[in-house]
Design a protein around this motif. Structure first.
Motif, PDB file in Angstrom:
ATOM      1  N   TYR A   1       0.741  -1.109   0.017  1.00  0.00           N
ATOM      2  CA  TYR A   1       0.236  -0.033  -0.212  1.00  0.00           C
ATOM      3  C   TYR A   1       0.749   1.163  -0.094  1.00  0.00           C
ATOM      4  O   TYR A   1       1.729   1.286   0.761  1.00  0.00           O
TER       5      TYR A   1
ATOM      6  N   PHE B   1       1.726   5.463  -0.519  1.00  0.00           N
ATOM      7  CA  PHE B   1       1.139   6.848  -0.052  1.00  0.00           C
ATOM      8  C   PHE B   1       2.024   7.916  -0.381  1.00  0.00           C
ATOM      9  O   PHE B   1       3.376   7.731  -0.594  1.00  0.00           O
TER      10      PHE B   1
ATOM     11  N   TYR C   1       2.636  12.116   0.637  1.00  0.00           N
ATOM     12  CA  TYR C   1       2.158  13.066   1.597  1.00  0.00           C
ATOM     13  C   TYR C   1       3.015  14.326   0.950  1.00  0.00           C
ATOM     14  O   TYR C   1       4.282  14.124   0.669  1.00  0.00           O
TER      15      TYR C   1
ATOM     16  N   LYS D   1      -3.111   7.809  -2.784  1.00  0.00           N
ATOM     17  CA  LYS D   1      -2.745   6.275  -2.104  1.00  0.00           C
ATOM     18  C   LYS D   1      -3.065   5.420  -3.281  1.00  0.00           C
ATOM     19  O   LYS D   1      -4.063   5.562  -3.860  1.00  0.00           O
TER      20      LYS D   1
ATOM     21  N   PHE E   1       6.866  13.337   0.811  1.00  0.00           N
ATOM     22  CA  PHE E   1       7.145  11.941   1.029  1.00  0.00           C
ATOM     23  C   PHE E   1       6.609  10.891   0.764  1.00  0.00           C
ATOM     24  O   PHE E   1       5.364  10.944   0.403  1.00  0.00           O
TER      25      PHE E   1
ATOM     26  N   ARG F   1       3.237   0.658   3.341  1.00  0.00           N
ATOM     27  CA  ARG F   1       2.767  -0.425   4.054  1.00  0.00           C
ATOM     28  C   ARG F   1       2.252  -1.602   3.713  1.00  0.00           C
ATOM     29  O   ARG F   1       1.879  -1.464   2.590  1.00  0.00           O
ATOM     30  N   VAL F   2       2.678  -2.897   4.364  1.00  0.00           N
ATOM     31  CA  VAL F   2       2.123  -3.835   3.705  1.00  0.00           C
ATOM     32  C   VAL F   2       1.170  -4.340   4.511  1.00  0.00           C
ATOM     33  O   VAL F   2       0.941  -3.509   5.777  1.00  0.00           O
ATOM     34  N   GLY F   3       0.126  -5.194   4.347  1.00  0.00           N
ATOM     35  CA  GLY F   3      -1.088  -5.382   5.165  1.00  0.00           C
ATOM     36  C   GLY F   3      -0.981  -5.857   6.516  1.00  0.00           C
ATOM     37  O   GLY F   3      -0.112  -6.128   6.965  1.00  0.00           O
ATOM     38  N   GLY F   4      -2.261  -5.431   7.218  1.00  0.00           N
ATOM     39  CA  GLY F   4      -2.190  -5.591   8.712  1.00  0.00           C
ATOM     40  C   GLY F   4      -1.463  -4.365   9.206  1.00  0.00           C
ATOM     41  O   GLY F   4      -1.258  -3.467   8.737  1.00  0.00           O
ATOM     42  N   PHE F   5      -1.872  -4.636  10.643  1.00  0.00           N
ATOM     43  CA  PHE F   5      -1.390  -3.193  11.279  1.00  0.00           C
ATOM     44  C   PHE F   5       0.252  -3.277  11.420  1.00  0.00           C
ATOM     45  O   PHE F   5       0.772  -3.626  12.568  1.00  0.00           O
TER      46      PHE F   5
ATOM     47  N   LYS G   1       3.598  -0.858  10.617  1.00  0.00           N
ATOM     48  CA  LYS G   1       3.874   0.595  10.516  1.00  0.00           C
ATOM     49  C   LYS G   1       4.367   1.171   9.103  1.00  0.00           C
ATOM     50  O   LYS G   1       4.614   0.328   8.423  1.00  0.00           O
ATOM     51  N   LEU G   2       3.623   2.352   8.902  1.00  0.00           N
ATOM     52  CA  LEU G   2       3.884   3.104   7.708  1.00  0.00           C
ATOM     53  C   LEU G   2       5.494   3.506   7.461  1.00  0.00           C
ATOM     54  O   LEU G   2       5.926   4.184   8.577  1.00  0.00           O
TER      55      LEU G   2
ATOM     56  N   PHE H   1       8.243   5.548   5.933  1.00  0.00           N
ATOM     57  CA  PHE H   1       8.232   6.810   5.091  1.00  0.00           C
ATOM     58  C   PHE H   1       9.912   6.731   4.516  1.00  0.00           C
ATOM     59  O   PHE H   1      10.767   6.257   4.993  1.00  0.00           O
ATOM     60  N   GLY H   2       9.703   7.408   3.209  1.00  0.00           N
ATOM     61  CA  GLY H   2      11.126   7.769   2.425  1.00  0.00           C
ATOM     62  C   GLY H   2      11.790   8.942   3.162  1.00  0.00           C
ATOM     63  O   GLY H   2      11.028   9.816   4.182  1.00  0.00           O
ATOM     64  N   THR H   3      12.827   9.426   2.870  1.00  0.00           N
ATOM     65  CA  THR H   3      13.585  10.583   3.313  1.00  0.00           C
ATOM     66  C   THR H   3      13.134  11.773   2.839  1.00  0.00           C
ATOM     67  O   THR H   3      13.552  12.963   3.355  1.00  0.00           O
TER      68      THR H   3
END
Lengths: 113, 116
Positions: free
Chosen positions: A32, A34, A36, A49, A90, A94-98, A100-101, A103-105
């Motif tokens: 998944y 995203f 920002y 997304k 940015f 994220r891969v599925g499930g809970f 963490k997201l 982020f790139g730098t």
């Protein structure tokens, strides 16, 4: 482990020209993805997304991104840049499930008049 | 519509002093809540996340702690600040219960902390 790379520290483009901000990802599973945007001294604003389906995702402020599974990329694009698009962008994955997201730098976009 | 608030917007604290940053969300119930730190204007580091009242998960060991005393309130604390705690602290929320991790995280305006 999942990761995302933004290979360009800064992108410079003239107003009215098309812009591309690059993002590549590495995950085990379906990602998944995203994008920002962050303006100076502000929080992150969600742009768009990719979850599934059409590889071209349209988002806020005229931005779009193309999911390319074979190249593991999710580049952010806009047909005609505005000076007001200048900000820090940015990419996140994220891969599925809970999980963490991640982020790139970040890539700083500078649009000149 | 949902909104997320953070305060204070800016904070200057001496080394060794305590810290309390607050985040509240309006317009939604049972959100997932997150604390991030952004150092040097770039990378974001997830510090804590919470899936419910009193439920806190810590991502990295450090000088900070988090609490969730109410459903839509998330607090970041420290008993004694270090110089290295300086940074931009961002709170975020997402809808709970969406399967598969598809949910979007929405960020607050942030708190800039300077420890001297």
């Amino acid at each position: 482990a999942q990761s995302v790379a933004q290979p360009e520290d800064q992108v410079n483009v003239a107003e009215g020209n098309p812009l591309t901000v690059k993002c590549t990802y590495s995950v085990s599973g379906n990602p998944y993805l995203f994008w920002y945007v962050q303006y100076p001294n502000r929080g992150l604003q969600f742009l768009l997304k990719y979850i599934t389906g059409d590889n071209l995702v349209k988002g806020s402020y005229g931005f779009e991104a193309e999911f390319n599974k074979s190249q593991t990329s999710f580049h952010l694009k806009k047909p005609s840049a505005l000076v007001s698009d200048s900000a820090l962008y940015f990419c996140a994955v994220r891969v599925g499930g809970f999980q963490k997201l991640v982020f790139g730098t970040g890539t700083r976009l500078l649009v000149s008049p | 519509s949902q909104t997320i608030h953070q305060w204070p917007a800016t904070l200057v604290q001496p080394v060794g002093s305590p810290l309390s940053l607050e985040c509240t969300v309006e317009g939604t119930s049972n959100p997932n809540l997150y604390w991030y730190r952004q150092a040097a204007g770039r990378g974001l580091q997830l510090l804590f996340y919470s899936v419910g009242i009193g439920q806190i998960s810590s991502e990295v060991p450090q000088n900070l702690s988090a609490s969730r005393p109410q459903d839509r309130q998330f607090i970041l604390s420290s008993k004694k600040l270090l110089l290295s705690d300086s940074g931009f602290y961002l709170c975020a929320w997402s809808v709970r219960g969406v399967a598969g991790g598809q949910e979007t995280q929405y960020f607050g305006p942030g708190t800039r902390l300077l420890v001297l």
